[in-house]
Design a protein around this motif. Structure first.
Motif, mmCIF file in Angstrom:
data_model
loop_
_atom_site.group_PDB
_atom_site.id
_atom_site.type_symbol
_atom_site.label_atom_id
_atom_site.label_comp_id
_atom_site.label_asym_id
_atom_site.label_seq_id
_atom_site.Cartn_x
_atom_site.Cartn_y
_atom_site.Cartn_z
ATOM 1 N N VAL A 199 -0.033 0.361 3.939
ATOM 2 C CA VAL A 199 -0.613 -0.668 3.058
ATOM 3 C C VAL A 199 -0.111 -2.051 3.472
ATOM 4 O O VAL A 199 -0.895 -3.009 3.573
ATOM 5 C CB VAL A 199 -0.270 -0.381 1.572
ATOM 6 C CG1 VAL A 199 -0.652 -1.573 0.683
ATOM 7 C CG2 VAL A 199 -0.982 0.871 1.077
ATOM 8 N N ARG A 255 -2.596 -5.009 5.027
ATOM 9 C CA ARG A 255 -2.851 -6.312 4.405
ATOM 10 C C ARG A 255 -2.468 -7.474 5.310
ATOM 11 O O ARG A 255 -2.877 -8.607 5.064
ATOM 12 C CB ARG A 255 -2.211 -6.402 3.023
ATOM 13 C CG ARG A 255 -0.741 -6.394 2.897
ATOM 14 C CD ARG A 255 -0.417 -6.188 1.408
ATOM 15 N NE ARG A 255 0.975 -6.415 1.086
ATOM 16 C CZ ARG A 255 1.516 -6.099 -0.091
ATOM 17 N NH1 ARG A 255 0.773 -5.544 -1.035
ATOM 18 N NH2 ARG A 255 2.777 -6.331 -0.332
ATOM 19 N N PRO A 296 -6.793 1.155 7.113
ATOM 20 C CA PRO A 296 -6.517 2.227 6.145
ATOM 21 C C PRO A 296 -7.477 3.406 6.300
ATOM 22 O O PRO A 296 -8.168 3.812 5.363
ATOM 23 C CB PRO A 296 -6.688 1.517 4.796
ATOM 24 C CG PRO A 296 -7.712 0.463 5.068
ATOM 25 C CD PRO A 296 -7.477 0.007 6.482
ATOM 26 N N GLN A 326 -11.277 2.349 0.358
ATOM 27 C CA GLN A 326 -11.363 1.236 1.302
ATOM 28 C C GLN A 326 -12.591 1.317 2.214
ATOM 29 O O GLN A 326 -13.020 0.304 2.760
ATOM 30 C CB GLN A 326 -10.098 1.182 2.166
ATOM 31 C CG GLN A 326 -8.799 1.098 1.374
ATOM 32 C CD GLN A 326 -8.760 -0.043 0.378
ATOM 33 O OE1 GLN A 326 -8.876 -1.208 0.757
ATOM 34 N NE2 GLN A 326 -8.614 0.270 -0.903
ATOM 35 N N SER A 377 -6.998 -5.804 -4.796
ATOM 36 C CA SER A 377 -6.882 -5.938 -3.347
ATOM 37 C C SER A 377 -5.529 -5.351 -2.936
ATOM 38 O O SER A 377 -4.607 -5.236 -3.757
ATOM 39 C CB SER A 377 -6.979 -7.414 -2.984
ATOM 40 O OG SER A 377 -5.914 -7.819 -2.195
ATOM 41 N N LEU A 378 -5.397 -4.981 -1.670
ATOM 42 C CA LEU A 378 -4.113 -4.465 -1.187
ATOM 43 C C LEU A 378 -3.014 -5.522 -1.346
ATOM 44 O O LEU A 378 -1.832 -5.187 -1.462
ATOM 45 C CB LEU A 378 -4.223 -4.026 0.277
ATOM 46 C CG LEU A 378 -5.184 -2.860 0.576
ATOM 47 C CD1 LEU A 378 -5.089 -2.459 2.043
ATOM 48 C CD2 LEU A 378 -4.935 -1.655 -0.322
ATOM 49 N N LEU A 395 -2.989 6.198 -1.767
ATOM 50 C CA LEU A 395 -3.650 4.933 -2.107
ATOM 51 C C LEU A 395 -4.837 5.168 -3.030
ATOM 52 O O LEU A 395 -4.964 4.513 -4.077
ATOM 53 C CB LEU A 395 -4.093 4.222 -0.827
ATOM 54 C CG LEU A 395 -4.845 2.902 -1.027
ATOM 55 C CD1 LEU A 395 -3.978 1.871 -1.730
ATOM 56 C CD2 LEU A 395 -5.338 2.353 0.316
#
Length: 435
Positions: free
Chosen positions: A31, A35, A41, A47, A72-73, A369
């Motif tokens: 993660v 970002r 991902p 995603q 958002s991540l 995630l």
């Protein structure tokens, strides 16, 4: 279980992970790298996937964050508990899943994630001997200490919402005991009485999370939130829960391949599955009592897809065996062998052999995630109790066995459930059926 359009994902989402081992450090590192634009991902439904909404002329395919509001991540903050004191950077290096060059760009962020002392009982994972553990006298004190950790994290990191994810080891098998697990009052009393035989440490985490308004996801096959007492607490607090056990390697194959046999009306004589793995999970599962917990979750998949009552000629008395072998040289690179004995026209036998050389944590990380983001979504949509739509990601989907409910294990039926739930939470019609 209410259903409405999800509220917007404002502010930051805190993800508190139980266990800072191979799975969770791979998840967190990925993660942080994604970002920064340094990794993709891959494997994450939230995603990448596109889901159809509308029909006919109104039909369009949208990404999940175009259907529903998602963080958002960049809006995620991490914390973890672990029995070993190593920080997330040291743990990621020690796990030997990711190469150092894929960890070092986020070294500073990983160094800052120092594990909180774990609520731990060595009797539940005899092969682990870390000393970064809470000094508590009872299970009640353990839960109270975890609650304090959640409150502190919320305040320190200024997060709006928290999700608690279990990515720690498989505990020894705890059979549901209705005298203790049947009601919330009985569970709380057992925690105060320090009933260590019936109250696993994972139950203290789940109880603490729900008491602190945090949805809880069980990523191991432990008996934790799949007891009536936890269902009662989830309903009382109007919080979503999900479990159990990440569907990564062999069970993913089984839930996707068994439908081929079933839909082509082929018969099954036997399905033998064996695994070799060498990470901390493998070490813990080398203990027979811990393997029993895993075996229960892995065995249940096939029996709900190929059902003797529905096709007695094809699925009566097939032999199903699952084995897990600890083999240190493989580390996190698990190997799953499946030998499937089927029969076809006029009863003639055939064989299928599947050899899946997978990377356990690489498959589990995107599930972590997705489960965290989607259970947060369910919370924002006012859903509570067991989130059956998340069974797509889980090996042994939680279900109400007190009412003889049979979970859906068929991967493509689970996918329909997932898409329909996302449609509903985005204000669209749940327009696919499970046949």
């Amino acid at each position: 279980m209410a259903n409405q359009i999800a509220k917007p994902a404002t502010g930051k989402l805190g993800i508190m992970v139980v266990g800072l081992g191979a799975v969770s450090t791979t998840f967190i590192t990925g993660v942080l790298m994604a970002r920064k634009g340094l990794a993709k991902p891959v494997g994450s439904t939230t995603q990448y996937d596109k889901i159809r909404v509308g029909r006919g002329a109104d039909k369009k395919y949208l990404k999940v964050n175009e259907i529903v509001s998602m963080p958002s991540l960049n809006d995620i903050e991490f914390a973890a508990w672990d029995v070993y004191p190593a920080n997330a950077y040291e743990s990621a290096i020690n796990a030997e899943v990711l190469k150092e060059k894929d960890i070092n760009p986020v070294k500073d962020e990983l160094l800052a994630i120092k594990p909180l002392k774990a609520g731990f009982d060595k009797n539940y994972a005899k092969r682990l001997d870390g000393d970064n553990v809470k000094d508590v006298k009872t299970r009640w004190e353990m839960a109270e200490a975890i609650r304090e950790d959640i409150r502190n994290f919320k305040a320190e990191k200024d997060v709006e919402r928290v999700v608690v994810l279990w990515a720690a080891s498989t505990e020894i098998y705890v059979a549901p005991n209705m005298a203790v697990h049947g009601t919330l009052a009985a569970l709380e009393q057992a925690m105060k009485d320090n009933d260590t035989a019936n109250i696993a440490p994972s139950m203290c985490y789940a109880y603490a999370a729900l008491m602190e308004d945090a949805p809880f996801v069980m990523g191991a096959p432990n008996t934790t939130v799949d007891i009536p007492a936890m269902w009662e607490l989830a309903e009382k607090k109007q919080l979503p829960i999900a479990g159990k056990d990440f569907k990564t390697g062999q069970t993913l194959v089984k839930s996707g391949f068994a439908p081929i046999i079933g839909t082509r009306m082929l018969g099954l004589n036997g399905w033998f599955s064996t695994n070799i793995l060498g990470n901390r999970d493998g070490l813990v599962l080398d203990e027979p009592a811990n393997f029993r917990t895993k075996e229960v979750s892995k065995l249940s998949t096939l029996e709900s897809i190929l059902v003797a009552e529905e096709q007695p000629d094809l699925y009566t008395d097939y032999y199903h065996k699952v084995r897990i072998n600890y083999y240190p040289p493989r580390n996190d690179n698990k190997e799953g062998w499946d030998n499937i004995d089927i029969f076809g026209w006029m009863g003639y036998p055939m064989q299928i052999k599947i050899n899946f050389l997978c990377r356990d944590s690489i498959l589990a990380a995107p599930l972590c995630l997705d489960l965290c983001l989607l259970i947060d979504l369910a919370h924002r949509a006012g859903r509570w109790g067991t989130q059956r739509f998340l069974s797509f990601f889980l090996k042994s989907p939680q279900h109400d066995y007190t009412q003889d409910e049979v979970p859906v294990n068929h991967l493509f039926q689970q996918y329909v459930m997932l898409k329909n739930a996302i449609r509903e939470m985005g204000g669209y019609e749940a327009d696919e059926e499970i046949d």
